[in-house]
Design a protein around this motif. Sequence first.
Motif, PDB file in Angstrom:
ATOM      1  N   LYS A 132      -1.895 -36.875 -38.218  1.00 23.76           N
ATOM      2  CA  LYS A 132      -1.595 -37.458 -39.529  1.00 23.76           C
ATOM      3  C   LYS A 132      -1.975 -36.506 -40.658  1.00 23.76           C
ATOM      4  N   ALA A 133      -3.115 -35.823 -40.510  1.00 23.96           N
ATOM      5  CA  ALA A 133      -3.549 -34.879 -41.543  1.00 23.96           C
ATOM      6  C   ALA A 133      -2.583 -33.702 -41.642  1.00 23.96           C
ATOM      7  N   VAL A 134      -2.144 -33.199 -40.506  1.00 25.60           N
ATOM      8  CA  VAL A 134      -1.197 -32.078 -40.513  1.00 25.60           C
ATOM      9  C   VAL A 134       0.137 -32.520 -41.109  1.00 25.60           C
ATOM     10  N   LYS A 135       0.591 -33.704 -40.745  1.00 27.29           N
ATOM     11  CA  LYS A 135       1.856 -34.216 -41.263  1.00 27.29           C
ATOM     12  C   LYS A 135       1.799 -34.377 -42.781  1.00 27.29           C
ATOM     13  N   ARG A 145       3.279 -29.678 -48.744  1.00 26.59           N
ATOM     14  CA  ARG A 145       3.696 -28.289 -48.906  1.00 26.59           C
ATOM     15  C   ARG A 145       5.202 -28.168 -49.062  1.00 26.59           C
ATOM     16  N   ASN A 146       5.963 -29.027 -48.393  1.00 26.72           N
ATOM     17  CA  ASN A 146       7.411 -28.957 -48.439  1.00 26.72           C
ATOM     18  C   ASN A 146       8.009 -29.866 -49.513  1.00 26.72           C
ATOM     19  N   ALA A 147       7.227 -30.178 -50.530  1.00 25.25           N
ATOM     20  CA  ALA A 147       7.733 -31.001 -51.617  1.00 25.25           C
ATOM     21  C   ALA A 147       8.875 -30.262 -52.306  1.00 25.25           C
TER      22      ALA A 147
END
Length: 127
Positions: free
Chosen positions: A43-46, A52-54
């Motif tokens: 969940k933290a990585v997701k 980051r991919n905003a």
Amino acid sequence: MGNLGGYQTMTTLAKKVGGPGTLAVVIAVSGWAIGRGAEAGRKAVKAAVKKRNAPCSTKGQVFDVVSDGEDGKSLVLRAGDQYRVMECDGEAILIEVLGGTNNPYFTSAQFLASVSAFPMAEKPNAE
């Protein structure tokens, strides 16, 4: 040693923890704890990847430079220049100076906001 392999290891571990029932409980609890830890990590990585991919809301927009400035690297902007935002990645912004010869440039959103009407992203509230 023999050819007992995993059976021998399992019986040795069962003796150390107090029997096969206790070993089964230890394995089940350990599996649950490891699974919960892996789920929290996933969940933290997701969330980090999603942040980051905003999308780059200013991508393709052209901004007018209203005051002279240098970013401390190789980018020099003068009042009257224009630049186009090509891509964003967090604080790093890739721009094209219109009419420039050494395009493109990477610079910071903070620098662009100091010399133009580039919008500064609001910091999210701490959770």
